[in-house]
Design an enzyme around this catalytic site. Structure first.
Site, PDB file in Angstrom:
ATOM      1  N   ASP A   1       0.964  -1.244   0.065  1.00 37.29           N
ATOM      2  CA  ASP A   1      -0.038   0.028   0.070  1.00 37.29           C
ATOM      3  C   ASP A   1       0.723   1.300   0.035  1.00 37.29           C
ATOM      4  O   ASP A   1       2.029   1.215  -0.464  1.00 37.29           O
ATOM      5  CB  ASP A   1      -0.943   0.062   1.177  1.00 37.29           C
TER       6      ASP A   1
ATOM      7  N   GLY B   1       4.872  -0.277  -4.072  1.00 41.78           N
ATOM      8  CA  GLY B   1       3.597   0.497  -3.120  1.00 41.78           C
ATOM      9  C   GLY B   1       2.693   1.361  -3.992  1.00 41.78           C
ATOM     10  O   GLY B   1       2.891   1.284  -5.264  1.00 41.78           O
ATOM     11  N   HIS B   2       1.943   2.068  -3.068  1.00 41.39           N
ATOM     12  CA  HIS B   2       1.089   2.961  -3.861  1.00 41.39           C
ATOM     13  C   HIS B   2       1.760   4.349  -3.774  1.00 41.39           C
ATOM     14  O   HIS B   2       0.996   5.272  -4.096  1.00 41.39           O
ATOM     15  CB  HIS B   2      -0.194   2.732  -3.237  1.00 41.39           C
ATOM     16  N   GLY B   3       2.750   4.546  -3.516  1.00 44.07           N
ATOM     17  CA  GLY B   3       3.410   5.912  -3.305  1.00 44.07           C
ATOM     18  C   GLY B   3       3.636   6.631  -2.053  1.00 44.07           C
ATOM     19  O   GLY B   3       3.313   6.176  -1.159  1.00 44.07           O
TER      20      GLY B   3
END
Ligand SMILES: *[C@@H]1O[C@H](CO)[C@@H](O)[C@H](O)[C@H]1NC(C)=O
Ligand SMILES: *[C@@H]1O[C@H](CO)[C@@H](O)[C@H](O)[C@H]1NC(C)=O
Ligand SMILES: *[C@@H]1O[C@H](CO)[C@@H](O)[C@H](O)[C@H]1NC(C)=O
Ligand SMILES: *[C@@H]1O[C@H](CO)[C@@H](O)[C@H](O)[C@H]1NC(C)=O
Length: 402
Positions: A226, A248-250
């Protein structure tokens, strides 16, 4: 008579000297509380929770700068609350071994975290040791990726009401949900940390911040399923620099506007970071049909993107449970946001997406010196915006959309 008073004066000075040096000793020497002395067994099987608890409690009563030491070995620990306030000048937890969580989440009952530091002033968690959340068994039980009303799995380490806390050096792997969570805290430093969980593990955010101020995160390596770092409601004066993120999502502000009475986000600076193969780069995400709140004074600068899907992204229609069409727009006001010196490669053609709310358009957005190419082929990229007010200047690839 005269001689006596002179002698008693000397004795008095001597006693005073002893008292002062004892005080000095108490203040500056670090008394060690090795968890093994309190019955912890580093065999990976024995439940050492009680020993950790006692070591902390004794250290917490020490008036100097006690050091709770977790030596080499693998220690199995059930949910643990390390509670203050302490009498000590500063609490120090030094981790050399591996601290291992129970696999079965029934052990956690309704607890939202595995290791919780609560109401502590001046604490440092350091060492080259590791916290292993052993989340693989729990991840399939996570409902929060599919529905809004869900029970969160426990975070690995949480600071709640911590003032002047530092976490440095340690690594955290495979948490059941967030790896580190900072809540109701201030003056927090996190540096030289390593965080990792598989790319497909749900809600395993690296560091999650809420209702906290003056938090700095530097020189760390984070790869999860995430957000590497999520800056939630009530975050103020957050600085992130020298962080490597991916997978991941940054690095995200949000999500915001999910709940009633969320506090504003004010003051974030993300600089000198590298994102590699992430779903987003730097992002602000807010829910549609939200209550009113705001996010302002956000700066993203000197960022390198390597094959990142949405390098620059404002998403005010954030809906992880599928597209939300007929809902009211978000009422989270985003203003004073600067994206400066952001370069590298985008894994999608649209490298800049600024999708602001129709109800409260973004104000004072500034884009400058953006150089994002599509893939390694170096093709040009596009920008897409809605409801944005601001200025663009300097080099701009993609060309501006407002
Ligand atoms: C987890 O613990 C519960 C309660 O003790 C037990 O019923 C369940 O079988 C355990 N699950 C696993 C996979 O061990
Ligand atoms: C925490 O640190 C800040 C800034 O360094 C300092 O002003 C404050 O007195 C400290 N608070 C405590 C409780 O140590
Ligand atoms: C933030 O906290 C750090 C200690 O963690 C302190 O050195 C610094 O002065 C604080 N900054 C502000 C603006 O309070
Ligand atoms: C940027 O981050 C890298 C990696 O942590 C670090 O080595 C470097 O010194 C930082 N540069 C600046 C200007 O802060």
């Amino acid at each position: 008579m005269k001689g006596f008073s002179l002698r008693s004066g000397k004795i008095f000075v001597f006693v005073l000297w002893i008292l002062l040096s004892m005080n000095e000793f108490m203040l500056f020497s670090a008394k060690v509380f090795n968890v093994k002395k309190f019955g912890a067994v580093g065999d990976g099987k024995t439940d050492s929770t009680k020993a950790f608890e006692i070591a902390w409690k004794k250290a917490c009563k020490n008036r100097g700068k006690p050091r709770v030491v977790i030596p080499e070995g693998v220690f199995l620990i059930r949910p643990l609350v390390l509670r203050g306030p302490c009498k000590s000048h500063k609490m120090h937890v030094h981790v050399e071994g591996v601290v291992k969580a129970p696999i079965n989440i029934t052990v956690f009952k309704n607890k939202k975290e595995w290791i919780l530091f609560q109401h502590v002033e001046r604490v440092i968690v350091s060492g080259y040791g590791k916290f292993d959340g052993r989340g693989a068994f729990a991840w399939p039980l996570n409902q929060c990726t599919k529905q809004k009303h869900c029970n969160f799995l426990p975070s690995s380490i949480k600071f709640n009401y911590v003032t002047n806390g530092t976490i440095q050096g340690i690594s955290s792997v495979n948490s059941k949900s967030f790896h580190l969570s900072i809540h109701n805290s201030k003056h927090i430093k996190l540096h030289d940390i390593k965080i990792s969980a598989p790319e497909d593990s749900p809600n395993t955010d690296g560091i999650h911040i809420t209702d906290s101020s003056n938090v700095t995160i530097t020189r760390s390596i984070i790869g999860t399923g995430d957000d590497c770092i999520s800056i939630g409601p009530g975050s103020r004066r957050v600085l992130i620099s020298g962080v490597f993120c991916g997978p991941g999502h940054g690095i995200s502000v949000g999500s915001l506007g999910r709940y009633e009475n969320e506090r504003d986000v004010v003051g974030l600076r993300v600089r000198n970071c590298t994102l590699t193969g992430t779903r987003n780069g730097v992002r602000v995400k807010t829910w549609p049909a939200s209550p009113k709140s705001s996010a302002s004074h956000l700066v993203f600068e000197d960022i390198l993107m390597n094959n990142v899907h949405n390098p620059i992204f404002i998403d005010q229609n954030y809906s992880p449970y599928g597209p939300s069409k007929k809902q009211r727009p978000s009422e989270v006001q985003i203003r004073k946001v600067r994206f400066d010196k952001i370069r590298g490669t985008s894994a999608s053609k649209v490298a800049v997406r600024l999708m602001c709310s129709k109800a409260v358009p973004c104000q004072d957005v500034e884009l400058s010196d953006i150089d994002l190419r599509y893939h390694e082929l170096g093709q040009s990229t596009l920008a897409s915006c809605a409801n944005v007010h601001g200025v663009s200047k300097g080099l701009l690839k993609p060309p501006p959309c407002f």
